[in-house]
Design an enzyme around this catalytic site. Structure first.
Site, PDB file in Angstrom:
ATOM      1  N   GLU A  22       0.816  -1.218   0.000  1.00 39.61           N
ATOM      2  CA  GLU A  22       0.000   0.000   0.000  1.00 39.61           C
ATOM      3  C   GLU A  22       0.849   1.266   0.000  1.00 39.61           C
ATOM      4  OE1 GLU A  22      -2.563  -3.274   0.799  1.00 39.61           O
ATOM      5  OE2 GLU A  22      -0.704  -2.665   1.833  1.00 39.61           O
ATOM      6  N   HIS A  66     -11.874  -6.320   7.441  1.00 39.21           N
ATOM      7  CA  HIS A  66     -12.514  -5.949   6.184  1.00 39.21           C
ATOM      8  C   HIS A  66     -13.819  -5.193   6.429  1.00 39.21           C
ATOM      9  CE1 HIS A  66      -9.858  -9.313   5.136  1.00 39.21           C
ATOM     10  NE2 HIS A  66      -9.748  -8.735   3.949  1.00 39.21           N
TER      11      HIS A  66
END
Length: 376
Positions: free
Chosen positions: A126, A196
């Site tokens: 990321e 998530h």
């Protein structure tokens, strides 16, 4: 839903059930809402409190942007990206698995249409994705980065907050990375568990130099995403993943923009103001209807849309005193309950009350236990 609603009580003329709210640990208003169903057992009450159920109500078909076609939310994202790639030869889309369409299919078909040099995969890194995006934007490209889940944006926190947000400031506006847009699926979906299901917008809501935007449906999603891409500041665009397929509307096929930092009054009311964004807007639609039907309370509902910089004028105009959670408490109190409060009290009286939701962690099975000493 982690995008907590803000309950802003207005005026001394509010209904009795709200005027006597206890400002301590217990909210009579919240308890009253839990008791609205006469057939509710104690177990059902807990279940209903721990789970956010809502029915998606599409917005009216927009007429000002040309022809429309039926799209769900992820298709509106694809449409916005398609419009951008077609009109801007410098635009590139990159992230983990975006080349084959992405986990949620938001980029499906774009590599085949525009080529592997403009839609391409990156390593599972990321900080590398955002770092590359900063460099591409500085070099003149329109960089659209995808973080596969908002929960994994944290490794890129330094690149976003210390690099992208400060790029223009540190050079005295000689150069910037304003052509950078970071997309990420956001919020809970019911089975994502702790890695998530997060809503991390509050972490970025205090960082000058970036914009943070969250849509509530397909029409807003496409218009706001195109505005983020066109904006000359780095933007973070969070997409409610639970709405990717659940939200369906008639969306204009051509490119259009919806102004950033402009809240929308979804429903007018006179007793309580509810301020939210993203998925929580649809939960609060039902809360407002319940409050009106069961308690006779008139609720005004505002979709903030842009979290940073947020529309203080619209919110302050409709409220006399405010309280918030999700890390935005101090700013809302300062803006809404600060200098404007004196004038509001003089015109509306001083019998105001403050309400807010507790900060809560949500799991796939409901709300997790509160840690000791947690804010209430």
């Amino acid at each position: 839903m982690a995008a907590a609603a803000r309950f802003l009580l207005r005026g001394a003329g509010s209904k009795a059930s709200i005027a006597n709210v206890n400002i301590g640990d217990q909210s009579l208003f919240g308890i009253t809402l839990l008791r609205l169903s006469p057939n509710c057992s104690s177990q059902t009450k807990t279940q209903r409190r721990n789970a956010a159920h809502f029915t998606y109500h599409p917005d009216p078909v927009p007429t000002e942007y040309g022809p429309t076609t039926k799209m769900n939310l992820f298709q509106s994202v694809t449409s916005a990206l398609d419009n951008t790639l077609a009109s801007d030869p410098t635009a590139v889309i990159f992230g983990e698995d975006v080349a084959f369409g992405g986990v949620f299919r938001c980029t499906v078909g774009l590599r085949d249409k525009y080529g592997k040099d403009r839609v391409f995969n990156t390593p599972l890194c990321e900080q590398g994705i955002v770092g590359f995006g900063i460099g591409a934007a500085v070099a003149g490209a329109t960089a659209i980065a995808e973080i596969q889940f908002a929960d994994y944006i944290y490794p890129a926190f330094d690149q976003i907050v210390n690099e992208a947000a400060k790029y223009r400031y540190r050079s005295g506006n000689l150069f910037d990375c304003g052509n950078l847009t970071i997309r990420a699926p956001w919020g809970c979906v019911g089975h994502g568990s702790l890695y998530h299901s997060q809503s991390p917008e509050a972490f970025f809501a205090h960082c000058p130099g970036i914009k943070v935007v969250i849509p509530r449906g397909p029409v807003q999603c496409k218009g706001l995403l195109l505005s983020c891409i066109a904006d000359q500041n780095p933007c973070i665009f969070f997409e409610p993943k639970i709405l990717y397929r659940a939200a369906v509307e008639q969306v204009p096929t051509e490119a259009y923009t919806i102004p950033l930092s402009q809240a929308e009054v979804i429903q007018e009311g006179s007793d309580v103001t509810l301020v939210a964004w993203g998925t929580q807007i649809h939960v609060l639609r039902e809360v407002a209807n319940m409050a009106q039907e069961k308690l006779g309370v008139s609720c005004e509902l505002i979709d903030l849309q842009t979290i940073l910089p947020w529309d203080t004028e619209t919110v302050c105009k409709t409220t006399a005193h405010a309280c918030s959670s999700c890390g935005l408490r101090s700013e809302l109190l300062m803006k809404v309950g600060g200098q404007d409060r004196t004038a509001a009290y003089q015109s509306r009286g001083s019998n105001h009350r403050r309400l807010c939701c507790r900060d809560q962690l949500h799991s796939a099975r409901g709300v997790l236990p509160q840690p000791r000493g947690a804010h209430r």
